[in-house]
Design an enzyme around this catalytic site. Structure first.
Site, short mmCIF file in Angstrom:
data_model
loop_
_atom_site.label_atom_id
_atom_site.label_comp_id
_atom_site.label_asym_id
_atom_site.label_seq_id
_atom_site.Cartn_x
_atom_site.Cartn_y
_atom_site.Cartn_z
N TRP A 168 -34.95 11.41 -57.71
CA TRP A 168 -34.65 12.31 -58.80
C TRP A 168 -34.44 11.53 -60.09
O TRP A 168 -33.81 10.47 -60.10
CB TRP A 168 -33.36 13.09 -58.49
CG TRP A 168 -33.58 14.17 -57.47
CD1 TRP A 168 -34.68 14.33 -56.67
CD2 TRP A 168 -32.68 15.22 -57.15
NE1 TRP A 168 -34.52 15.42 -55.86
CE2 TRP A 168 -33.30 15.99 -56.13
CE3 TRP A 168 -31.42 15.60 -57.61
CZ2 TRP A 168 -32.69 17.11 -55.57
CZ3 TRP A 168 -30.82 16.70 -57.05
CH2 TRP A 168 -31.45 17.46 -56.05
N GLU A 208 -19.65 31.47 -66.50
CA GLU A 208 -18.96 31.93 -65.29
C GLU A 208 -17.60 31.26 -65.10
O GLU A 208 -16.86 31.60 -64.19
CB GLU A 208 -19.84 31.62 -64.06
CG GLU A 208 -21.07 32.50 -63.92
CD GLU A 208 -22.29 31.96 -64.67
OE1 GLU A 208 -22.10 31.16 -65.60
OE2 GLU A 208 -23.42 32.37 -64.31
P1 ADP Z 1 -26.42 29.60 -70.07
O1 ADP Z 1 -26.89 28.38 -70.83
O2 ADP Z 1 -27.15 29.87 -68.81
O3 ADP Z 1 -26.13 30.74 -70.93
P2 ADP Z 1 -23.86 28.56 -70.12
O4 ADP Z 1 -23.91 28.62 -71.58
O5 ADP Z 1 -22.73 29.07 -69.40
O6 ADP Z 1 -25.03 29.27 -69.51
O7 ADP Z 1 -24.24 27.09 -69.73
C1 ADP Z 1 -23.75 26.45 -68.62
C2 ADP Z 1 -24.57 25.25 -68.31
O8 ADP Z 1 -24.72 24.40 -69.46
C3 ADP Z 1 -23.95 24.36 -67.29
O9 ADP Z 1 -24.16 24.85 -66.00
C4 ADP Z 1 -24.65 23.04 -67.55
O10 ADP Z 1 -25.93 23.00 -66.97
C5 ADP Z 1 -24.83 23.05 -69.03
N1 ADP Z 1 -23.77 22.27 -69.67
C6 ADP Z 1 -22.64 22.70 -70.25
N2 ADP Z 1 -21.94 21.69 -70.75
C7 ADP Z 1 -22.63 20.56 -70.48
C8 ADP Z 1 -22.43 19.16 -70.73
N3 ADP Z 1 -21.38 18.70 -71.40
N4 ADP Z 1 -23.36 18.30 -70.28
C9 ADP Z 1 -24.45 18.72 -69.60
N5 ADP Z 1 -24.70 20.01 -69.35
C10 ADP Z 1 -23.81 20.92 -69.78
#
Ligand code: ADP
Length: 547
Positions: free
Chosen positions: A449, A331
Protein backbone atom coordinates in the site's frame (compact mmCIF):
# COMPACT_ATOMS: atom_id res chain seq x y z
CA UNK A 1 -27.38 2.34 45.28
CA UNK A 2 -27.67 5.44 43.11
CA UNK A 3 -25.58 8.54 43.65
CA UNK A 4 -27.32 11.41 45.32
CA UNK A 5 -26.44 14.19 42.94
CA UNK A 6 -28.89 16.44 41.15
CA UNK A 7 -30.46 14.96 38.10
CA UNK A 8 -30.02 17.71 35.55
CA UNK A 9 -30.01 16.81 31.86
CA UNK A 10 -27.17 18.12 29.71
CA UNK A 11 -29.00 20.56 27.43
CA UNK A 12 -27.61 23.02 24.90
CA UNK A 13 -29.79 25.83 26.31
CA UNK A 14 -27.68 25.75 29.48
CA UNK A 15 -24.65 26.86 27.45
CA UNK A 16 -26.26 30.06 26.24
CA UNK A 17 -27.74 30.76 29.68
CA UNK A 18 -24.28 30.36 31.19
CA UNK A 19 -22.57 32.49 28.54
CA UNK A 20 -25.07 35.30 29.08
CA UNK A 21 -24.87 35.22 32.87
CA UNK A 22 -21.11 34.92 33.22
CA UNK A 23 -19.72 36.46 30.05
CA UNK A 24 -22.63 38.53 28.85
CA UNK A 25 -20.41 41.27 27.44
CA UNK A 26 -18.13 38.80 25.59
CA UNK A 27 -17.97 39.96 21.99
CA UNK A 28 -19.41 38.23 18.92
CA UNK A 29 -18.12 39.88 15.76
CA UNK A 30 -19.36 38.92 12.31
CA UNK A 31 -18.48 39.91 8.80
CA UNK A 32 -21.88 40.00 7.15
CA UNK A 33 -23.00 39.05 3.68
CA UNK A 34 -23.54 42.79 3.17
CA UNK A 35 -19.77 43.22 3.69
CA UNK A 36 -19.91 45.27 6.89
CA UNK A 37 -18.79 44.21 10.36
CA UNK A 38 -21.52 43.53 12.93
CA UNK A 39 -20.90 43.53 16.68
CA UNK A 40 -22.94 41.95 19.41
CA UNK A 41 -22.31 40.08 22.68
CA UNK A 42 -23.13 36.74 24.26
CA UNK A 43 -25.93 38.62 26.06
CA UNK A 44 -27.26 39.86 22.72
CA UNK A 45 -27.13 36.38 21.20
CA UNK A 46 -28.92 34.89 24.21
CA UNK A 47 -31.67 37.47 24.05
CA UNK A 48 -32.28 36.97 20.33
CA UNK A 49 -32.03 33.16 20.64
CA UNK A 50 -35.02 33.45 23.01
CA UNK A 51 -36.85 35.47 20.37
CA UNK A 52 -36.08 32.70 17.86
CA UNK A 53 -37.52 30.15 20.31
CA UNK A 54 -40.69 32.23 20.76
CA UNK A 55 -41.05 32.63 17.00
CA UNK A 56 -40.68 28.87 16.53
CA UNK A 57 -43.29 28.21 19.21
CA UNK A 58 -45.67 30.27 17.10
CA UNK A 59 -45.18 28.03 14.06
CA UNK A 60 -47.14 24.97 15.25
CA UNK A 61 -44.07 22.79 15.17
CA UNK A 62 -43.65 19.47 16.90
CA UNK A 63 -40.83 18.55 19.27
CA UNK A 64 -37.83 17.42 17.15
CA UNK A 65 -39.09 19.07 13.95
CA UNK A 66 -36.22 20.01 11.67
CA UNK A 67 -35.31 23.63 10.98
CA UNK A 68 -32.77 23.98 8.19
CA UNK A 69 -30.12 26.61 7.52
CA UNK A 70 -28.19 27.56 4.42
CA UNK A 71 -25.94 30.09 6.03
CA UNK A 72 -22.41 31.36 6.50
CA UNK A 73 -20.74 31.72 9.86
CA UNK A 74 -22.39 34.67 11.56
CA UNK A 75 -24.33 35.91 14.58
CA UNK A 76 -27.78 35.06 13.19
CA UNK A 77 -26.67 31.51 12.53
CA UNK A 78 -25.42 31.33 16.14
CA UNK A 79 -28.81 32.55 17.39
CA UNK A 80 -30.44 29.74 15.42
CA UNK A 81 -27.99 27.22 16.87
CA UNK A 82 -29.32 28.03 20.33
CA UNK A 83 -32.92 29.05 19.59
CA UNK A 84 -33.69 25.97 17.51
CA UNK A 85 -31.98 23.28 19.61
CA UNK A 86 -32.74 24.96 22.93
CA UNK A 87 -36.47 24.98 22.21
CA UNK A 88 -36.45 21.27 21.39
CA UNK A 89 -36.24 21.39 17.60
CA UNK A 90 -33.44 19.99 15.47
CA UNK A 91 -31.08 22.33 13.65
CA UNK A 92 -30.31 20.95 10.22
CA UNK A 93 -27.29 22.75 8.78
CA UNK A 94 -27.15 22.25 5.01
CA UNK A 95 -23.94 22.66 3.05
CA UNK A 96 -24.71 25.33 0.40
CA UNK A 97 -21.83 24.15 -1.76
CA UNK A 98 -23.74 20.99 -2.64
CA UNK A 99 -25.56 20.68 -5.94
CA UNK A 100 -29.17 22.05 -5.78
CA UNK A 101 -30.56 18.56 -6.48
CA UNK A 102 -28.60 17.20 -3.51
CA UNK A 103 -29.84 20.04 -1.32
CA UNK A 104 -33.44 19.31 -2.29
CA UNK A 105 -32.88 15.59 -1.67
CA UNK A 106 -31.43 16.28 1.78
CA UNK A 107 -34.18 18.73 2.76
CA UNK A 108 -36.83 16.19 1.74
CA UNK A 109 -35.10 13.34 3.51
CA UNK A 110 -34.82 15.42 6.70
CA UNK A 111 -38.43 16.64 6.25
CA UNK A 112 -37.35 20.19 7.03
CA UNK A 113 -40.22 22.47 8.05
CA UNK A 114 -38.57 25.88 7.84
CA UNK A 115 -35.42 26.93 6.02
CA UNK A 116 -33.37 29.99 7.03
CA UNK A 117 -30.87 31.29 4.47
CA UNK A 118 -28.37 34.04 3.88
CA UNK A 119 -29.33 36.28 0.98
CA UNK A 120 -26.32 35.13 -1.02
CA UNK A 121 -28.11 31.78 -1.29
CA UNK A 122 -31.33 33.22 -2.72
CA UNK A 123 -30.59 31.79 -6.21
CA UNK A 124 -30.16 28.38 -4.58
CA UNK A 125 -33.47 28.74 -2.74
CA UNK A 126 -35.14 29.82 -5.98
CA UNK A 127 -33.77 26.69 -7.63
CA UNK A 128 -34.93 24.26 -4.95
CA UNK A 129 -38.07 25.65 -3.28
CA UNK A 130 -40.51 23.97 -5.65
CA UNK A 131 -38.85 20.61 -4.97
CA UNK A 132 -39.11 20.89 -1.17
CA UNK A 133 -42.77 20.28 -0.27
CA UNK A 134 -42.19 19.89 3.48
CA UNK A 135 -40.77 23.41 3.87
CA UNK A 136 -43.62 25.73 4.74
CA UNK A 137 -41.68 28.88 5.46
CA UNK A 138 -38.53 30.39 3.98
CA UNK A 139 -36.71 32.89 6.15
CA UNK A 140 -34.10 35.25 4.69
CA UNK A 141 -31.47 36.17 7.26
CA UNK A 142 -31.78 39.91 6.73
CA UNK A 143 -33.66 43.07 7.69
CA UNK A 144 -37.20 43.52 6.38
CA UNK A 145 -36.12 46.25 3.94
CA UNK A 146 -33.54 43.92 2.33
CA UNK A 147 -36.12 41.29 1.47
CA UNK A 148 -36.25 40.91 -2.32
CA UNK A 149 -39.63 41.92 -3.72
CA UNK A 150 -40.11 39.48 -6.59
CA UNK A 151 -38.20 36.44 -5.44
CA UNK A 152 -40.82 33.94 -6.55
CA UNK A 153 -40.28 32.08 -3.25
CA UNK A 154 -43.60 31.50 -1.45
CA UNK A 155 -43.99 32.26 2.27
CA UNK A 156 -40.77 34.24 2.36
CA UNK A 157 -40.17 36.47 5.38
CA UNK A 158 -37.18 38.32 6.73
CA UNK A 159 -35.55 36.96 9.87
CA UNK A 160 -35.63 40.35 11.56
CA UNK A 161 -39.37 40.72 11.04
CA UNK A 162 -39.92 37.07 12.06
CA UNK A 163 -38.21 37.50 15.45
CA UNK A 164 -38.61 41.29 15.77
CA UNK A 165 -41.98 41.34 17.54
CA UNK A 166 -41.17 38.39 19.80
CA UNK A 167 -40.54 38.63 23.51
CA UNK A 168 -36.95 38.32 24.69
CA UNK A 169 -38.22 36.32 27.67
CA UNK A 170 -38.43 32.54 27.31
CA UNK A 171 -38.17 29.60 29.66
CA UNK A 172 -35.99 27.01 28.00
CA UNK A 173 -37.80 23.66 28.29
CA UNK A 174 -36.27 20.70 30.10
CA UNK A 175 -36.32 17.34 28.33
CA UNK A 176 -34.32 14.14 27.90
CA UNK A 177 -30.67 14.93 27.17
CA UNK A 178 -30.67 12.18 24.57
CA UNK A 179 -33.14 14.15 22.44
CA UNK A 180 -31.88 15.12 18.99
CA UNK A 181 -30.38 18.61 18.78
CA UNK A 182 -28.87 18.99 15.32
CA UNK A 183 -28.03 17.04 12.20
CA UNK A 184 -25.49 17.05 9.44
CA UNK A 185 -25.41 14.99 6.25
CA UNK A 186 -22.12 13.47 5.17
CA UNK A 187 -21.00 14.47 1.73
CA UNK A 188 -21.91 11.03 0.42
CA UNK A 189 -19.05 10.47 -1.99
CA UNK A 190 -20.61 7.04 -2.45
CA UNK A 191 -24.38 6.56 -2.53
CA UNK A 192 -26.90 8.99 -1.08
CA UNK A 193 -25.91 11.28 1.77
CA UNK A 194 -26.57 9.93 5.27
CA UNK A 195 -27.21 12.09 8.32
CA UNK A 196 -25.48 12.06 11.67
CA UNK A 197 -28.13 13.03 14.23
CA UNK A 198 -26.48 14.63 17.25
CA UNK A 199 -28.09 14.74 20.69
CA UNK A 200 -27.93 17.37 23.42
CA UNK A 201 -25.87 14.98 25.51
CA UNK A 202 -23.38 14.16 22.73
CA UNK A 203 -23.02 17.84 21.85
CA UNK A 204 -22.45 18.86 25.47
CA UNK A 205 -19.87 16.16 26.13
CA UNK A 206 -18.09 17.08 22.91
CA UNK A 207 -18.19 20.77 23.94
CA UNK A 208 -16.48 20.02 27.25
CA UNK A 209 -13.88 17.81 25.57
CA UNK A 210 -13.08 20.21 22.73
CA UNK A 211 -12.24 23.00 25.17
CA UNK A 212 -9.65 20.97 27.12
CA UNK A 213 -6.00 22.11 27.28
CA UNK A 214 -4.77 19.24 25.12
CA UNK A 215 -7.56 19.78 22.64
CA UNK A 216 -8.46 23.35 21.52
CA UNK A 217 -7.24 24.88 24.80
CA UNK A 218 -10.09 27.41 24.81
CA UNK A 219 -10.48 30.05 27.49
CA UNK A 220 -12.27 33.32 28.22
CA UNK A 221 -9.07 35.10 27.13
CA UNK A 222 -9.30 33.81 23.56
CA UNK A 223 -10.61 35.47 20.45
CA UNK A 224 -11.64 32.58 18.23
CA UNK A 225 -12.09 32.55 14.47
CA UNK A 226 -13.91 29.49 13.15
CA UNK A 227 -13.18 29.53 9.42
CA UNK A 228 -14.54 26.00 9.35
CA UNK A 229 -18.17 26.50 8.37
CA UNK A 230 -21.10 26.23 10.76
CA UNK A 231 -22.75 24.16 8.01
CA UNK A 232 -20.06 21.51 8.31
CA UNK A 233 -20.22 19.46 11.51
CA UNK A 234 -21.19 22.44 13.66
CA UNK A 235 -17.92 24.28 12.93
CA UNK A 236 -16.13 21.49 14.81
CA UNK A 237 -18.20 22.28 17.92
CA UNK A 238 -16.71 25.75 18.40
CA UNK A 239 -20.08 27.55 18.74
CA UNK A 240 -20.78 25.36 21.79
CA UNK A 241 -17.31 25.25 23.37
CA UNK A 242 -16.98 29.02 22.95
CA UNK A 243 -20.16 29.57 25.00
CA UNK A 244 -18.86 27.19 27.66
CA UNK A 245 -15.68 29.23 28.17
CA UNK A 246 -17.14 32.61 27.21
CA UNK A 247 -14.53 33.60 24.66
CA UNK A 248 -14.90 36.15 21.89
CA UNK A 249 -15.98 34.71 18.53
CA UNK A 250 -15.11 36.26 15.20
CA UNK A 251 -17.19 35.00 12.28
CA UNK A 252 -15.76 35.42 8.78
CA UNK A 253 -19.10 35.30 6.89
CA UNK A 254 -18.65 34.58 3.19
CA UNK A 255 -15.20 36.20 2.83
CA UNK A 256 -12.84 33.23 3.01
CA UNK A 257 -10.05 34.48 0.74
CA UNK A 258 -6.57 34.86 2.25
CA UNK A 259 -6.65 38.64 2.45
CA UNK A 260 -10.05 38.89 4.16
CA UNK A 261 -9.26 36.16 6.67
CA UNK A 262 -5.87 37.69 7.50
CA UNK A 263 -7.34 41.18 7.96
CA UNK A 264 -10.05 39.88 10.27
CA UNK A 265 -7.51 37.99 12.37
CA UNK A 266 -5.48 41.17 12.83
CA UNK A 267 -8.41 43.57 13.32
CA UNK A 268 -10.11 41.42 15.96
CA UNK A 269 -7.06 40.22 17.88
CA UNK A 270 -7.73 36.58 16.99
CA UNK A 271 -5.64 34.19 19.11
CA UNK A 272 -7.01 30.91 17.79
CA UNK A 273 -8.34 29.93 14.36
CA UNK A 274 -9.74 26.71 12.94
CA UNK A 275 -10.01 25.49 9.37
CA UNK A 276 -9.12 23.00 6.65
CA UNK A 277 -5.68 23.14 4.97
CA UNK A 278 -6.95 24.72 1.72
CA UNK A 279 -8.10 27.85 3.58
CA UNK A 280 -4.73 28.29 5.27
CA UNK A 281 -2.97 27.68 1.98
CA UNK A 282 -4.67 30.81 0.60
CA UNK A 283 -3.91 32.85 3.69
CA UNK A 284 -0.24 31.85 3.89
CA UNK A 285 0.13 32.65 0.18
CA UNK A 286 -1.27 36.13 0.77
CA UNK A 287 0.94 36.73 3.80
CA UNK A 288 4.07 35.53 2.05
CA UNK A 289 3.42 37.67 -1.02
CA UNK A 290 2.91 40.77 1.14
CA UNK A 291 5.46 40.19 3.89
CA UNK A 292 2.80 40.12 6.63
CA UNK A 293 2.98 38.81 10.22
CA UNK A 294 0.44 38.04 12.95
CA UNK A 295 0.28 40.11 16.10
CA UNK A 296 -1.83 37.86 18.36
CA UNK A 297 -2.60 34.54 16.64
CA UNK A 298 -0.79 31.85 18.62
CA UNK A 299 -2.37 28.57 17.52
CA UNK A 300 -4.56 27.07 14.86
CA UNK A 301 -6.35 23.77 14.61
CA UNK A 302 -6.10 22.25 11.15
CA UNK A 303 -8.05 19.18 10.13
CA UNK A 304 -10.59 17.74 7.75
CA UNK A 305 -7.77 16.47 5.57
CA UNK A 306 -4.11 15.85 6.24
CA UNK A 307 -2.14 18.97 7.12
CA UNK A 308 1.07 18.91 5.08
CA UNK A 309 4.21 19.13 7.26
CA UNK A 310 5.33 22.08 5.10
CA UNK A 311 2.31 24.01 6.39
CA UNK A 312 3.05 23.11 10.01
CA UNK A 313 6.62 24.37 9.55
CA UNK A 314 5.51 27.54 7.76
CA UNK A 315 3.11 28.47 10.57
CA UNK A 316 5.62 27.62 13.25
CA UNK A 317 8.85 29.02 11.86
CA UNK A 318 7.63 32.03 9.90
CA UNK A 319 4.76 33.12 12.11
CA UNK A 320 5.31 31.53 15.53
CA UNK A 321 1.88 29.87 15.39
CA UNK A 322 1.42 26.40 16.84
CA UNK A 323 -0.42 24.00 14.55
CA UNK A 324 -2.74 21.53 16.26
CA UNK A 325 -3.37 18.82 13.72
CA UNK A 326 -6.78 17.24 14.25
CA UNK A 327 -8.65 14.29 12.85
CA UNK A 328 -12.35 13.57 12.96
CA UNK A 329 -15.44 13.12 10.88
CA UNK A 330 -19.10 14.10 10.62
CA UNK A 331 -20.05 10.86 12.36
CA UNK A 332 -17.84 11.86 15.33
CA UNK A 333 -19.27 15.34 16.03
CA UNK A 334 -16.42 15.64 14.67
CA UNK A 335 -13.38 15.49 16.98
CA UNK A 336 -11.49 12.22 17.43
CA UNK A 337 -7.83 13.03 17.90
CA UNK A 338 -5.75 16.14 18.27
CA UNK A 339 -2.00 16.46 18.11
CA UNK A 340 -0.31 18.06 21.09
CA UNK A 341 3.07 17.11 22.48
CA UNK A 342 3.62 15.33 25.78
CA UNK A 343 5.99 16.73 28.39
CA UNK A 344 8.75 14.37 27.36
CA UNK A 345 8.65 15.68 23.78
CA UNK A 346 9.40 19.27 24.72
CA UNK A 347 13.16 18.72 24.85
CA UNK A 348 13.25 17.10 21.40
CA UNK A 349 14.85 19.01 18.51
CA UNK A 350 12.40 20.74 16.12
CA UNK A 351 12.72 18.03 13.47
CA UNK A 352 11.74 15.26 15.88
CA UNK A 353 8.86 17.38 17.15
CA UNK A 354 7.67 17.88 13.58
CA UNK A 355 7.59 14.11 13.09
CA UNK A 356 5.07 13.98 15.94
CA UNK A 357 3.10 17.09 14.95
CA UNK A 358 2.46 15.81 11.45
CA UNK A 359 0.53 12.89 12.92
CA UNK A 360 -3.18 13.34 13.57
CA UNK A 361 -2.67 13.09 17.32
CA UNK A 362 -3.86 11.39 20.45
CA UNK A 363 -7.41 10.29 21.21
CA UNK A 364 -9.47 12.81 23.15
CA UNK A 365 -10.93 11.36 26.34
CA UNK A 366 -14.31 9.99 25.30
CA UNK A 367 -13.01 8.48 22.06
CA UNK A 368 -11.84 4.88 22.03
CA UNK A 369 -9.95 3.78 18.95
CA UNK A 370 -8.31 0.67 17.53
CA UNK A 371 -6.89 -0.57 14.25
CA UNK A 372 -7.78 -3.99 12.87
CA UNK A 373 -6.66 -6.19 9.99
CA UNK A 374 -8.91 -7.57 7.24
CA UNK A 375 -10.10 -10.36 9.56
CA UNK A 376 -11.05 -7.89 12.31
CA UNK A 377 -8.07 -8.79 14.52
CA UNK A 378 -6.70 -5.91 16.54
CA UNK A 379 -3.26 -4.71 15.39
CA UNK A 380 -0.45 -3.51 17.66
CA UNK A 381 0.22 0.14 18.47
CA UNK A 382 3.76 0.07 17.10
CA UNK A 383 3.54 2.95 14.62
CA UNK A 384 4.12 0.49 11.76
CA UNK A 385 1.17 -1.87 11.48
CA UNK A 386 -1.62 -0.23 9.55
CA UNK A 387 -5.23 -1.27 9.46
CA UNK A 388 -8.84 -0.15 9.41
CA UNK A 389 -9.54 2.42 12.08
CA UNK A 390 -12.55 1.76 14.33
CA UNK A 391 -13.88 4.13 17.00
CA UNK A 392 -16.49 4.24 19.74
CA UNK A 393 -17.67 6.82 22.22
CA UNK A 394 -20.60 8.95 23.39
CA UNK A 395 -20.34 11.50 20.53
CA UNK A 396 -19.97 8.93 17.76
CA UNK A 397 -22.98 7.76 15.72
CA UNK A 398 -24.56 4.41 16.47
CA UNK A 399 -26.93 4.62 13.52
CA UNK A 400 -27.75 7.08 10.74
CA UNK A 401 -30.96 9.11 10.60
CA UNK A 402 -33.92 6.93 9.54
CA UNK A 403 -31.67 3.87 9.78
CA UNK A 404 -30.15 4.59 6.34
CA UNK A 405 -27.50 2.04 5.38
CA UNK A 406 -28.52 -0.38 8.16
CA UNK A 407 -26.43 -1.01 11.26
CA UNK A 408 -23.06 0.66 10.64
CA UNK A 409 -21.35 -0.76 13.72
CA UNK A 410 -18.97 -3.71 13.98
CA UNK A 411 -19.39 -5.76 17.20
CA UNK A 412 -16.42 -6.94 19.22
CA UNK A 413 -16.32 -10.09 21.37
CA UNK A 414 -17.98 -8.25 24.26
CA UNK A 415 -20.74 -7.13 21.91
CA UNK A 416 -19.64 -3.51 21.95
CA UNK A 417 -20.27 -1.62 18.73
CA UNK A 418 -17.36 0.09 16.92
CA UNK A 419 -17.85 2.58 14.10
CA UNK A 420 -15.67 1.86 11.03
CA UNK A 421 -14.21 5.21 9.97
CA UNK A 422 -13.23 4.17 6.45
CA UNK A 423 -9.72 5.37 7.24
CA UNK A 424 -6.54 3.31 7.30
CA UNK A 425 -4.12 4.26 10.07
CA UNK A 426 -1.19 3.41 12.31
CA UNK A 427 -1.04 4.10 16.04
CA UNK A 428 2.35 4.45 17.74
CA UNK A 429 3.26 3.24 21.25
CA UNK A 430 2.55 6.73 22.64
CA UNK A 431 -0.99 6.56 21.25
CA UNK A 432 -0.45 8.97 18.34
CA UNK A 433 -2.68 8.14 15.40
CA UNK A 434 -1.44 8.63 11.88
CA UNK A 435 -3.89 8.41 9.01
CA UNK A 436 -2.31 6.51 6.13
CA UNK A 437 -5.22 7.24 3.84
CA UNK A 438 -8.90 6.86 3.30
CA UNK A 439 -9.33 3.20 2.50
CA UNK A 440 -10.71 4.12 -0.93
CA UNK A 441 -7.77 6.43 -1.73
CA UNK A 442 -4.91 4.20 -0.67
CA UNK A 443 -2.89 3.05 -3.70
CA UNK A 444 -2.42 -0.68 -3.99
CA UNK A 445 0.78 -1.34 -5.88
CA UNK A 446 2.09 -4.89 -6.23
CA UNK A 447 0.40 -6.04 -3.02
CA UNK A 448 1.85 -3.11 -1.05
CA UNK A 449 0.00 0.00 0.00
CA UNK A 450 1.12 3.52 -0.79
CA UNK A 451 -0.27 6.42 1.21
CA UNK A 452 -1.52 9.14 -1.14
CA UNK A 453 -1.23 11.59 1.79
CA UNK A 454 2.50 10.93 2.09
CA UNK A 455 3.06 11.45 -1.65
CA UNK A 456 1.07 14.72 -1.57
CA UNK A 457 2.93 16.00 1.51
CA UNK A 458 6.25 15.65 -0.28
CA UNK A 459 5.00 17.45 -3.41
CA UNK A 460 3.70 20.48 -1.47
CA UNK A 461 7.01 20.73 0.38
CA UNK A 462 8.55 21.70 -3.00
CA UNK A 463 8.80 25.50 -3.17
CA UNK A 464 7.14 25.68 -6.62
CA UNK A 465 4.07 23.61 -5.76
CA UNK A 466 0.86 25.17 -4.40
CA UNK A 467 -1.34 22.09 -4.31
CA UNK A 468 -1.06 18.39 -5.05
CA UNK A 469 -3.29 15.34 -5.27
CA UNK A 470 -2.12 11.78 -5.67
CA UNK A 471 -4.25 9.07 -7.24
CA UNK A 472 -3.61 5.51 -8.34
CA UNK A 473 -3.93 4.60 -12.03
CA UNK A 474 -4.17 1.19 -13.59
CA UNK A 475 -0.92 -0.64 -14.27
CA UNK A 476 -0.87 -4.10 -15.93
CA UNK A 477 1.89 -5.45 -13.71
CA UNK A 478 1.47 -3.62 -10.38
CA UNK A 479 -2.35 -3.19 -10.46
CA UNK A 480 -1.99 0.46 -9.57
CA UNK A 481 0.77 3.03 -9.62
CA UNK A 482 0.66 6.53 -8.10
CA UNK A 483 0.69 9.70 -10.16
CA UNK A 484 0.71 13.18 -8.74
CA UNK A 485 -1.40 16.02 -10.11
CA UNK A 486 0.05 19.40 -9.13
CA UNK A 487 -0.80 23.07 -9.36
CA UNK A 488 2.24 25.34 -9.56
CA UNK A 489 2.51 28.52 -7.49
CA UNK A 490 2.07 31.70 -9.55
CA UNK A 491 5.29 32.55 -11.44
CA UNK A 492 7.04 29.40 -10.15
CA UNK A 493 8.64 26.83 -12.41
CA UNK A 494 9.43 23.16 -11.92
CA UNK A 495 9.73 20.35 -14.46
CA UNK A 496 8.39 16.81 -14.20
CA UNK A 497 11.93 15.48 -13.80
CA UNK A 498 12.84 18.01 -11.10
CA UNK A 499 9.78 17.15 -9.08
CA UNK A 500 10.34 13.40 -9.37
CA UNK A 501 13.96 13.90 -8.32
CA UNK A 502 12.71 15.85 -5.29
CA UNK A 503 11.14 12.60 -4.04
CA UNK A 504 14.47 10.78 -3.93
CA UNK A 505 15.54 10.05 -0.38
CA UNK A 506 12.20 11.26 0.98
CA UNK A 507 10.27 8.05 0.41
CA UNK A 508 10.94 4.47 -0.67
CA UNK A 509 11.88 4.26 -4.33
CA UNK A 510 8.88 2.14 -5.29
CA UNK A 511 6.56 4.72 -3.73
CA UNK A 512 7.78 7.58 -5.93
CA UNK A 513 5.01 8.53 -8.37
CA UNK A 514 5.36 7.26 -11.93
CA UNK A 515 4.36 10.60 -13.40
CA UNK A 516 3.55 14.24 -12.72
CA UNK A 517 0.50 15.85 -14.28
CA UNK A 518 0.51 19.66 -14.26
CA UNK A 519 -3.03 21.03 -13.92
CA UNK A 520 -4.55 24.51 -13.64
CA UNK A 521 -6.66 23.56 -10.62
CA UNK A 522 -7.47 20.56 -8.47
CA UNK A 523 -11.18 19.92 -7.88
CA UNK A 524 -12.27 20.80 -4.33
CA UNK A 525 -15.46 19.37 -2.82
CA UNK A 526 -18.19 20.99 -0.76
CA UNK A 527 -16.21 20.75 2.47
CA UNK A 528 -12.97 22.17 1.10
CA UNK A 529 -11.31 18.82 0.55
CA UNK A 530 -9.70 17.52 -2.61
CA UNK A 531 -12.32 15.64 -4.63
CA UNK A 532 -10.40 12.59 -5.75
CA UNK A 533 -13.44 11.05 -7.44
CA UNK A 534 -13.68 14.10 -9.71
CA UNK A 535 -9.93 14.11 -10.33
CA UNK A 536 -10.08 10.45 -11.37
CA UNK A 537 -12.90 11.32 -13.78
CA UNK A 538 -10.89 14.20 -15.25
CA UNK A 539 -7.88 11.95 -15.76
CA UNK A 540 -9.83 8.92 -16.96
CA UNK A 541 -8.10 8.90 -20.36
CA UNK A 542 -4.67 9.31 -18.81
CA UNK A 543 -2.17 6.53 -19.62
CA UNK A 544 1.00 5.88 -17.65
CA UNK A 545 4.23 6.58 -19.55
CA UNK A 546 5.70 3.54 -17.78
CA UNK A 547 3.25 1.03 -19.35
P1 ADP B 1 -16.86 13.82 4.30
O1 ADP B 1 -15.55 14.38 3.78
O2 ADP B 1 -17.17 12.44 3.82
O3 ADP B 1 -17.95 14.79 4.31
P2 ADP B 1 -16.00 14.34 6.87
O4 ADP B 1 -15.94 15.75 6.52
O5 ADP B 1 -16.63 13.91 8.08
O6 ADP B 1 -16.67 13.54 5.79
O7 ADP B 1 -14.54 13.78 6.70
C1 ADP B 1 -14.02 12.76 7.46
C2 ADP B 1 -12.79 12.21 6.82
O8 ADP B 1 -11.85 13.24 6.51
C3 ADP B 1 -12.04 11.28 7.70
O9 ADP B 1 -12.61 10.01 7.72
C4 ADP B 1 -10.65 11.31 7.08
O10 ADP B 1 -10.57 10.47 5.95
C5 ADP B 1 -10.53 12.72 6.60
N1 ADP B 1 -9.78 13.51 7.57
C6 ADP B 1 -10.24 14.35 8.52
N2 ADP B 1 -9.24 14.92 9.18
C7 ADP B 1 -8.09 14.44 8.66
C8 ADP B 1 -6.69 14.64 8.92
N3 ADP B 1 -6.26 15.48 9.84
N4 ADP B 1 -5.80 13.94 8.17
C9 ADP B 1 -6.20 13.08 7.22
N5 ADP B 1 -7.50 12.87 6.91
C10 ADP B 1 -8.43 13.53 7.62
Amino acid sequence: MLGLMQDQPLLISSLIEFAERHNGDGEIVSRRVEGDIHRTTWGGIASRARQVANALDGEQLLFSDRIATLAWNGYRHLELYYGVSGSGRVLHTINPRLHPDQIAWIANHAEDQILCFDLSFLPLVQAVHAKCPTIRKWIALCDADKLPADSGVPNLVSYESWIGGQSTAYDWPTFDENSASSMCYTSGTTGNPKAALYSHRSTMLHAYAAALPDVMRLSARDSVLPVVPMFHVNAWGIPYSAALVGCKIVFPGPALDGKSVYELIEAEGVTFAAGVPTVWQMMLGHMQANGLKFSKLNRTVIGGSACPPAMITAFQENYNVEVLHAWGMTEMSPLGTLCTLKNKHLALPPDAQLQIRMKQGRAIFGVDMKIVDGAGKELPWDGKAYGDLLVKGPWIVKEYFKGEGGDPLIRDEQGRGWFPTGDVATIDPEGYLQITDRSKDVIKSGGEWISSIEIENIAVAHPAIAMAACIGVYHPKWDERPIIAVVKKPNAEVTREELLKFYEGKTAKWQIPDDVVFVEAIPIGATGKILKTRLRELLKDYKLPTC
